[in-house]
Design an enzyme around this catalytic site. Sequence first.
Site, PDB file in Angstrom:
ATOM      1  NE  ARG A  37      -3.823   0.650   1.926  1.00 17.25           N
ATOM      2  CZ  ARG A  37      -5.052   0.736   2.465  1.00 17.25           C
ATOM      3  NH1 ARG A  37      -5.257   1.449   3.546  1.00 17.25           N
ATOM      4  NH2 ARG A  37      -6.060   0.091   1.920  1.00 17.25           N
TER       5      ARG A  37
ATOM      6  CG  HIS B 203      -8.373   0.109  -2.781  1.00 23.27           C
ATOM      7  ND1 HIS B 203      -7.596  -0.997  -2.475  1.00 23.27           N
ATOM      8  CD2 HIS B 203      -8.981   0.481  -1.613  1.00 23.27           C
ATOM      9  CE1 HIS B 203      -7.732  -1.275  -1.188  1.00 23.27           C
ATOM     10  NE2 HIS B 203      -8.564  -0.399  -0.640  1.00 23.27           N
TER      11      HIS B 203
ATOM     12  CD  GLN C 152     -13.073  -1.775  -0.474  1.00 24.13           C
ATOM     13  OE1 GLN C 152     -12.297  -1.746   0.470  1.00 24.13           O
ATOM     14  NE2 GLN C 152     -14.296  -2.254  -0.370  1.00 24.13           N
TER      15      GLN C 152
ATOM     16  CG  ASP D 216     -13.310   6.632  -1.027  1.00 22.01           C
ATOM     17  OD1 ASP D 216     -13.234   6.514   0.214  1.00 22.01           O
ATOM     18  OD2 ASP D 216     -12.304   6.630  -1.763  1.00 22.01           O
TER      19      ASP D 216
ATOM     20  CB  CYS E 212     -13.998   1.517   0.073  1.00 29.90           C
ATOM     21  SG  CYS E 212     -13.633   3.279   0.125  1.00 29.90           S
TER      22      CYS E 212
ATOM     23  NE  ARG F 137     -10.390  -5.111   0.671  1.00 29.22           N
ATOM     24  CZ  ARG F 137      -9.617  -4.119   1.110  1.00 29.22           C
ATOM     25  NH1 ARG F 137     -10.167  -3.057   1.665  1.00 29.22           N
ATOM     26  NH2 ARG F 137      -8.306  -4.145   0.957  1.00 29.22           N
TER      27      ARG F 137
HETATM   28  N1  NVA Z   1      -9.803   6.960  -1.317  1.00 30.32           N
HETATM   29  C1  NVA Z   1      -9.459   6.468  -0.006  1.00 30.32           C
HETATM   30  C2  NVA Z   1      -9.750   5.015   0.080  1.00 30.32           C
HETATM   31  C3  NVA Z   1      -9.484   4.395   1.427  1.00 30.32           C
HETATM   32  C4  NVA Z   1      -9.747   2.932   1.456  1.00 30.32           C
HETATM   33  C5  NVA Z   1      -8.000   6.760   0.272  1.00 30.32           C
HETATM   34  O1  NVA Z   1      -7.178   6.590  -0.629  1.00 30.32           O
HETATM   35  O2  NVA Z   1      -7.681   7.180   1.384  1.00 30.32           O
HETATM   36  N1   CP Z   2     -11.174   0.066   2.494  1.00 24.73           N
HETATM   37  C1   CP Z   2      -9.897  -0.065   2.917  1.00 24.73           C
HETATM   38  O1   CP Z   2      -8.971  -0.323   2.148  1.00 24.73           O
HETATM   39  O2   CP Z   2      -9.749   0.096   4.255  1.00 24.73           O
HETATM   40  P1   CP Z   2      -8.380   0.271   5.051  1.00 24.73           P
HETATM   41  O3   CP Z   2      -7.806   1.613   4.623  1.00 24.73           O
HETATM   42  O4   CP Z   2      -8.777   0.243   6.480  1.00 24.73           O
HETATM   43  O5   CP Z   2      -7.448  -0.829   4.669  1.00 24.73           O
END
Ligand code: NVA
Ligand code: CP
Length: 300
Positions: free
Chosen positions: A102, A129, A132, A219, A259, A287
């Site tokens: 990540r 992502h 997800q 989101d 998400c 997930r």
């Molecule tokens: N768009 C959000 C998704 C989190 C799962 C982010 O990147 O923070």
């Molecule tokens: N939706 C998602 O990826 O959650 P986290 O940021 O908690 O991993």
Amino acid sequence: MKHLLKLADLSREELLSILNLADQLKYERKNGVVNETLKGKKLGMIFQKSSTRTRVSFEVGMYELGGYALFLSNRDLQIGRGEPVEDTARVLSRYLDGIMIRTFEQKEVEDLAKYGTVPVINGLTDYCHPCQVLADLMTVRERKGSFKNLKLCFIGDGNNMANSLMVGAVKTGMAFSIACPKGYEPDADLVKWAKENGDVTVTEDVIEAAKGADVVYTDVWASMGQEEEKKLREKAFAGYQINANVMKAAKKDAMVLHCLPAHRGEEISADVFEAHADEIFEEAENRLHAQKAVLCKLLR
Ligand code: NVA
Ligand code: CP
């Protein structure tokens, strides 16, 4: 399939085959069937951003499949002190059977795959992502029976989630609409591809996007790494909220997905969130199943 770097890399058949395996793994888990397909396999999980769901579902998923997962924070790794990704990839490939990462830039994930010799899984970048969206598609199919004649609507930022959902919708044959303010559209190249390959609408009009939708998705307005833009984004996204009024435009039996993490009163009203909490938390549970399927496909 060698890696999961972005959904666009998967054929429709590969994507459906992951979803089918995910359904099977969910069924097995529910019925107490032990499936140690990945016995003795080791997954490294590099996190350059926070996570609740991704971290825990990958770690638990590896454990349940008989393998082991190592949590590697950039605060502890030399990558956080500037060791090049090319070197990190070559070192970690000698210890591990797979790497989940990540991070911010998509290029870092692609480079990890390019320089390493083990499968790489994208656990979120600024661009997409995929994990997800596999869980999202699984949830939609589980609740609606199939993807046939469905419309998925996204309201909010044209961010990583919007990019991946658009690709996922096109690959599964769902119509896709997004309502976002000017300047916050999804990636232009992806929109071009999606419009050429599917039924895709990009609009500033929330009600137009939500009209007749079977799935309404949102989101956060400010993603990880955009904390300084929070105030600016609150202004830009005012009106881009899933609430009772928006749900009136969608189909009567429309699902709501998020998400997570969710900001009630911003991208979603508290009443709509709670009315659809069952779907949203099942999506979060999925997930685990969807990623176990990806892990089986890549690490077996
Ligand atoms: N768009 C959000 C998704 C989190 C799962 C982010 O990147 O923070
Ligand atoms: N939706 C998602 O990826 O959650 P986290 O940021 O908690 O991993």
